[in-house]
Design a protein around this motif. Structure first.
Motif, PDB file in Angstrom:
ATOM      1  N   SER A  21      43.529   9.608 -17.594  1.00  0.00           N
ATOM      2  CA  SER A  21      44.588   9.551 -16.582  1.00  0.00           C
ATOM      3  C   SER A  21      45.543  10.744 -16.718  1.00  0.00           C
ATOM      4  CB  SER A  21      45.351   8.225 -16.661  1.00  0.00           C
ATOM      5  OG  SER A  21      46.095   8.124 -17.855  1.00  0.00           O
ATOM      6  N   ILE A  22      45.802  11.179 -17.951  1.00  0.00           N
ATOM      7  CA  ILE A  22      46.650  12.364 -18.161  1.00  0.00           C
ATOM      8  C   ILE A  22      45.976  13.605 -17.583  1.00  0.00           C
ATOM      9  CG2 ILE A  22      47.582  13.932 -19.922  1.00  0.00           C
ATOM     10  CD1 ILE A  22      48.105  11.393 -21.628  1.00  0.00           C
ATOM     11  N   ALA A  23      44.689  13.763 -17.831  1.00  0.00           N
ATOM     12  CA  ALA A  23      43.948  14.914 -17.305  1.00  0.00           C
ATOM     13  C   ALA A  23      43.982  14.912 -15.781  1.00  0.00           C
ATOM     14  CB  ALA A  23      42.510  14.896 -17.818  1.00  0.00           C
ATOM     15  N   GLU A  24      43.817  13.742 -15.170  1.00  0.00           N
ATOM     16  CA  GLU A  24      43.843  13.647 -13.708  1.00  0.00           C
ATOM     17  C   GLU A  24      45.229  13.953 -13.154  1.00  0.00           C
ATOM     18  OE1 GLU A  24      42.547  13.295  -9.863  1.00  0.00           O
ATOM     19  OE2 GLU A  24      41.367  13.477 -11.692  1.00  0.00           O
ATOM     20  N   MET A  25      46.277  13.446 -13.820  1.00  0.00           N
ATOM     21  CA  MET A  25      47.642  13.731 -13.382  1.00  0.00           C
ATOM     22  C   MET A  25      47.927  15.230 -13.418  1.00  0.00           C
ATOM     23  SD  MET A  25      50.155  10.732 -14.789  1.00  0.00           S
ATOM     24  CE  MET A  25      49.510  10.495 -16.434  1.00  0.00           C
ATOM     25  N   LEU A  26      47.540  15.873 -14.506  1.00  0.00           N
ATOM     26  CA  LEU A  26      47.766  17.313 -14.629  1.00  0.00           C
ATOM     27  C   LEU A  26      46.983  18.090 -13.580  1.00  0.00           C
ATOM     28  CD1 LEU A  26      47.734  17.652 -18.521  1.00  0.00           C
ATOM     29  CD2 LEU A  26      49.698  17.994 -16.993  1.00  0.00           C
ATOM     30  N   LYS A  27      45.748  17.670 -13.340  1.00  0.00           N
ATOM     31  CA  LYS A  27      44.905  18.344 -12.345  1.00  0.00           C
ATOM     32  C   LYS A  27      45.547  18.261 -10.953  1.00  0.00           C
ATOM     33  CE  LYS A  27      40.394  17.856 -10.158  1.00  0.00           C
ATOM     34  NZ  LYS A  27      39.202  17.007 -10.094  1.00  0.00           N
ATOM     35  N   VAL A  28      45.994  17.070 -10.570  1.00  0.00           N
ATOM     36  CA  VAL A  28      46.601  16.892  -9.251  1.00  0.00           C
ATOM     37  C   VAL A  28      47.940  17.607  -9.171  1.00  0.00           C
ATOM     38  CG1 VAL A  28      47.572  15.191  -7.657  1.00  0.00           C
ATOM     39  CG2 VAL A  28      45.389  14.728  -8.788  1.00  0.00           C
ATOM     40  N   ASP A  29      48.754  17.503 -10.222  1.00  0.00           N
ATOM     41  CA  ASP A  29      50.077  18.118 -10.187  1.00  0.00           C
ATOM     42  C   ASP A  29      49.988  19.641 -10.111  1.00  0.00           C
ATOM     43  OD1 ASP A  29      52.926  17.332 -10.224  1.00  0.00           O
ATOM     44  OD2 ASP A  29      52.996  18.688 -11.945  1.00  0.00           O
ATOM     45  N   ASN A  30      48.953  20.219 -10.698  1.00  0.00           N
ATOM     46  CA  ASN A  30      48.778  21.670 -10.672  1.00  0.00           C
ATOM     47  C   ASN A  30      48.011  22.154  -9.449  1.00  0.00           C
ATOM     48  OD1 ASN A  30      50.189  22.259 -13.056  1.00  0.00           O
ATOM     49  ND2 ASN A  30      48.447  21.573 -14.271  1.00  0.00           N
ATOM     50  N   SER A  31      47.564  21.238  -8.619  1.00  0.00           N
ATOM     51  CA  SER A  31      46.836  21.622  -7.412  1.00  0.00           C
ATOM     52  C   SER A  31      47.840  22.028  -6.332  1.00  0.00           C
ATOM     53  CB  SER A  31      45.991  20.448  -6.917  1.00  0.00           C
ATOM     54  OG  SER A  31      46.809  19.492  -6.282  1.00  0.00           O
ATOM     55  N   PRO A  32      47.352  22.596  -5.235  1.00  0.00           N
ATOM     56  CA  PRO A  32      48.266  22.941  -4.141  1.00  0.00           C
ATOM     57  C   PRO A  32      48.846  21.707  -3.439  1.00  0.00           C
ATOM     58  CG  PRO A  32      46.160  24.084  -3.909  1.00  0.00           C
ATOM     59  CD  PRO A  32      46.012  23.113  -5.022  1.00  0.00           C
ATOM     60  N   HIS A  33      48.303  20.514  -3.750  1.00  0.00           N
ATOM     61  CA  HIS A  33      48.727  19.290  -3.076  1.00  0.00           C
ATOM     62  C   HIS A  33      49.118  18.214  -4.092  1.00  0.00           C
ATOM     63  CE1 HIS A  33      47.158  21.180   0.489  1.00  0.00           C
ATOM     64  NE2 HIS A  33      46.014  21.346  -0.133  1.00  0.00           N
ATOM     65  N   PRO A  34      50.290  18.337  -4.764  1.00  0.00           N
ATOM     66  CA  PRO A  34      50.697  17.286  -5.699  1.00  0.00           C
ATOM     67  C   PRO A  34      50.910  15.969  -4.954  1.00  0.00           C
ATOM     68  CG  PRO A  34      52.478  18.843  -5.350  1.00  0.00           C
ATOM     69  CD  PRO A  34      51.282  19.387  -4.636  1.00  0.00           C
ATOM     70  N   THR A  35      50.981  14.885  -5.683  1.00  0.00           N
ATOM     71  CA  THR A  35      51.065  13.561  -5.062  1.00  0.00           C
ATOM     72  C   THR A  35      52.316  13.378  -4.214  1.00  0.00           C
ATOM     73  OG1 THR A  35      52.051  12.707  -7.090  1.00  0.00           O
ATOM     74  CG2 THR A  35      49.679  12.420  -6.830  1.00  0.00           C
ATOM     75  N   ILE A  36      53.404  14.038  -4.554  1.00  0.00           N
ATOM     76  CA  ILE A  36      54.642  13.946  -3.778  1.00  0.00           C
ATOM     77  C   ILE A  36      55.153  15.348  -3.525  1.00  0.00           C
ATOM     78  CG2 ILE A  36      57.031  13.133  -3.779  1.00  0.00           C
ATOM     79  CD1 ILE A  36      56.122  10.780  -5.459  1.00  0.00           C
ATOM     80  N   LEU A  37      55.470  15.612  -2.273  1.00  0.00           N
ATOM     81  CA  LEU A  37      55.991  16.917  -1.886  1.00  0.00           C
ATOM     82  C   LEU A  37      57.478  16.808  -1.574  1.00  0.00           C
ATOM     83  CD1 LEU A  37      53.092  17.976   0.494  1.00  0.00           C
ATOM     84  CD2 LEU A  37      53.549  18.857  -1.796  1.00  0.00           C
ATOM     85  N   PRO A  38      58.219  17.892  -1.758  1.00  0.00           N
ATOM     86  CA  PRO A  38      59.641  17.846  -1.408  1.00  0.00           C
ATOM     87  C   PRO A  38      59.810  17.699   0.105  1.00  0.00           C
ATOM     88  CG  PRO A  38      59.031  20.020  -2.262  1.00  0.00           C
ATOM     89  CD  PRO A  38      57.815  19.160  -2.311  1.00  0.00           C
TER      90      PRO A  38
END
Length: 145
Positions: A21-38
């Protein structure tokens, strides 16, 4: 459909931490499309200012819900996304935190100065909405049988 009867939901329980789950969180957060955008405001509040004596809660709440919807802030008050992990999802967490503050500030800008002072320290938009509703909503009459 947006209604002044909307009930804010509590934040969801975070996902348990595992190596995967940590690896997946880091992968998504470092992608151009994090789970939440400003979120950036697209309109300013144009409705009535809520105070204890002149404005009915139902009218103010209905207008505020429309304004929150137009600014993509509705979910931060009525259906908040899960809090991203502060360490493993720093971009999403920062956006989530900023959006919560933005939603709270947007609501507070529609309050009288007196009302703003009473809730100055509350920056959780769900708790802020519940506080305002409790303070301003007319009590419903209960018919005795």
């Amino acid at each position: 459909m947006v209604s002044s009867e909307a009930e804010p939901k509590p934040s969801q329980t975070p996902t348990p931490l595992t190596a995967d789950s940590i690896a997946e969180m880091l992968k998504v957060d470092n992608s151009p499309h994090p789970t939440i955008l400003p979120i950036r405001l697209t309109t300013t509040y144009s409705g009535p200012i809520l105070n204890l004596h002149d404005v009915k809660w139902e009218d103010w709440a209905h207008t505020m819900e429309m304004e929150l919807t137009l600014n993509q802030l509705w979910e931060f008050v009525f259906d908040p996304p899960p809090t991203p992990h502060e360490i493993y999802q720093p971009r999403a967490y920062d956006a989530w935190s900023d959006n919560n503050h933005l939603a709270s500030a947007f609501i507070k800008r529609a309050l009288s100065t007196t009302e703003q002072r009473l809730c100055a320290d509350e920056w959780n938009p769900v708790k802020l909405w519940l506080y305002l509703r409790e303070r301003h909503q007319e009590p419903t009459t209960v018919q005795q049988i």
